[in-house]
Design an enzyme around this catalytic site. Structure first.
Site, PDB file in Angstrom:
ATOM      1  N   ASN A   1      24.031  16.966   4.891  1.00 44.47           N
ATOM      2  CA  ASN A   1      25.067  17.663   5.305  1.00 44.47           C
ATOM      3  C   ASN A   1      25.190  17.828   6.867  1.00 44.47           C
ATOM      4  O   ASN A   1      24.022  16.974   7.827  1.00 44.47           O
ATOM      5  CB  ASN A   1      25.313  18.873   4.791  1.00 44.47           C
ATOM      6  CG  ASN A   1      26.289  19.591   5.085  1.00 44.47           C
ATOM      7  OD1 ASN A   1      27.207  18.403   5.664  1.00 44.47           O
ATOM      8  ND2 ASN A   1      27.199  19.213   3.297  1.00 44.47           N
TER       9      ASN A   1
ATOM     10  N   HIS B   1       2.282  22.107  18.364  1.00 46.37           N
ATOM     11  CA  HIS B   1       1.229  22.050  19.207  1.00 46.37           C
ATOM     12  C   HIS B   1      -0.038  23.236  19.082  1.00 46.37           C
ATOM     13  O   HIS B   1      -0.245  23.877  18.457  1.00 46.37           O
ATOM     14  CB  HIS B   1       2.317  23.021  20.664  1.00 46.37           C
ATOM     15  CG  HIS B   1       3.529  21.871  20.927  1.00 46.37           C
ATOM     16  ND1 HIS B   1       3.724  21.031  21.760  1.00 46.37           N
ATOM     17  CD2 HIS B   1       4.596  22.046  20.420  1.00 46.37           C
ATOM     18  CE1 HIS B   1       4.707  20.152  21.650  1.00 46.37           C
ATOM     19  NE2 HIS B   1       5.633  21.028  20.407  1.00 46.37           N
TER      20      HIS B   1
ATOM     21  N   THR C   1       6.106  26.573   4.657  1.00 48.11           N
ATOM     22  CA  THR C   1       4.496  26.078   5.395  1.00 48.11           C
ATOM     23  C   THR C   1       3.695  26.007   4.301  1.00 48.11           C
ATOM     24  O   THR C   1       2.372  26.056   4.886  1.00 48.11           O
ATOM     25  CB  THR C   1       4.378  27.653   6.010  1.00 48.11           C
ATOM     26  OG1 THR C   1       3.853  28.644   4.790  1.00 48.11           O
ATOM     27  CG2 THR C   1       5.241  28.509   6.785  1.00 48.11           C
ATOM     28  N   LYS C   2       4.071  25.799   3.079  1.00 47.11           N
ATOM     29  CA  LYS C   2       2.856  25.004   2.481  1.00 47.11           C
ATOM     30  C   LYS C   2       3.774  24.457   1.638  1.00 47.11           C
ATOM     31  O   LYS C   2       4.641  24.517   0.810  1.00 47.11           O
ATOM     32  CB  LYS C   2       2.147  26.410   1.546  1.00 47.11           C
ATOM     33  CG  LYS C   2       1.966  27.568   2.576  1.00 47.11           C
ATOM     34  CD  LYS C   2       0.888  29.087   0.704  1.00 47.11           C
ATOM     35  CE  LYS C   2      -0.079  29.305   2.254  1.00 47.11           C
ATOM     36  NZ  LYS C   2      -1.185  30.658   2.075  1.00 47.11           N
TER      37      LYS C   2
ATOM     38  N   ARG D   1      10.550  30.950  -9.458  1.00 41.79           N
ATOM     39  CA  ARG D   1      10.088  30.596 -10.905  1.00 41.79           C
ATOM     40  C   ARG D   1      10.626  29.169 -11.044  1.00 41.79           C
ATOM     41  O   ARG D   1      11.293  27.861 -10.129  1.00 41.79           O
ATOM     42  CB  ARG D   1      11.811  31.037 -11.425  1.00 41.79           C
ATOM     43  CG  ARG D   1      13.088  30.525 -11.467  1.00 41.79           C
ATOM     44  CD  ARG D   1      14.360  31.560 -12.205  1.00 41.79           C
ATOM     45  NE  ARG D   1      15.744  31.429 -12.557  1.00 41.79           N
ATOM     46  CZ  ARG D   1      16.304  30.101 -12.862  1.00 41.79           C
ATOM     47  NH1 ARG D   1      15.339  29.188 -13.586  1.00 41.79           N
ATOM     48  NH2 ARG D   1      17.463  29.593 -12.353  1.00 41.79           N
TER      49      ARG D   1
END
Length: 199
Positions: free
Chosen positions: A83, A113, A163-164, A181
């Site tokens: 989108n 950075h 982030t993981k 879940r």
């Protein structure tokens, strides 16, 4: 080793050398054309994406406006839909599987950075790949950071910051994004909360 080779290899590199700057400028020219075509000119838009990306499926639809850095590091599978306002900083490989949906304002950032200001002020960057599996829905406003793999059959909730790595077959939401879940066979019956699919 060139700055481009360093970028591709996950090493520190400087982004404003002649080669990389030229390649970004080339991509921006194509993207400018893409974003300024009339809405009905779908095939012209698709031709630009095929020229820009390293690989596409036969069927895809990317709503303008769209932005990327280079394009040649992006690979999309069959039946990809994005989108409005998708941004992909593809300084490293971005690999997207089949049947993937992006809601508006999704951002994929392979680039980063250094944390300390001194190397950052010297103009250093790094980049690590992002991989998204098959049958994934990425909600509105999601940010996916460098060096992330998202498995198959995943839903990433709106506004999440990934982030993981996210494993397959789950719903993950939040900042930072976490699994809340697993997706089960029961989910097949509903389209929103407890509203049933009757057709």
């Amino acid at each position: 080793m060139t700055e481009k080779e360093k970028m591709i290899n996950g090493e520190l590199y400087e982004a404003f050398g002649e080669e990389l700057l030229g390649e970004r400028q080339y991509a921006k020219e194509l993207i400018f054309d893409y974003n300024n075509l009339r809405p009905r000119e779908v095939e012209k838009r698709n031709e630009i994406i095929r020229k820009l990306f390293s690989n596409t499926g036969n069927e895809f639809f990317i709503e303008p406006p769209f932005r990327c850095d280079y394009g040649y590091n992006i690979s999309i599978g069959e039946n990809f839909y994005s989108n409005y306002n998708c941004t992909i900083l593809d300084c490293a490989k971005v690999t997207i599987g089949d049947n993937v949906l992006f809601a508006p304002n999704v951002s994929l950032f392979t680039a980063g950075h250094p944390i300390h200001f001194e190397p950052r002020n010297r103009g250093f960057e790094y980049a690590f790949p992002i991989t998204i599996g098959n049958n994934v829905w990425v909600g509105g406003g999601v940010i996916i950071n460098p060096d992330i793999t998202i498995g198959d059959n995943v839903v990433i909730g709106s506004g999440s910051v990934v982030t993981k790595d996210i494993p397959s077959d789950c719903i993950a939401v939040g900042n930072p994004c976490k699994v809340i879940r697993q997706i089960t066979e029961e989910d097949k019956q509903y389209y929103f909360k407890k509203l049933k699919i009757e057709r």
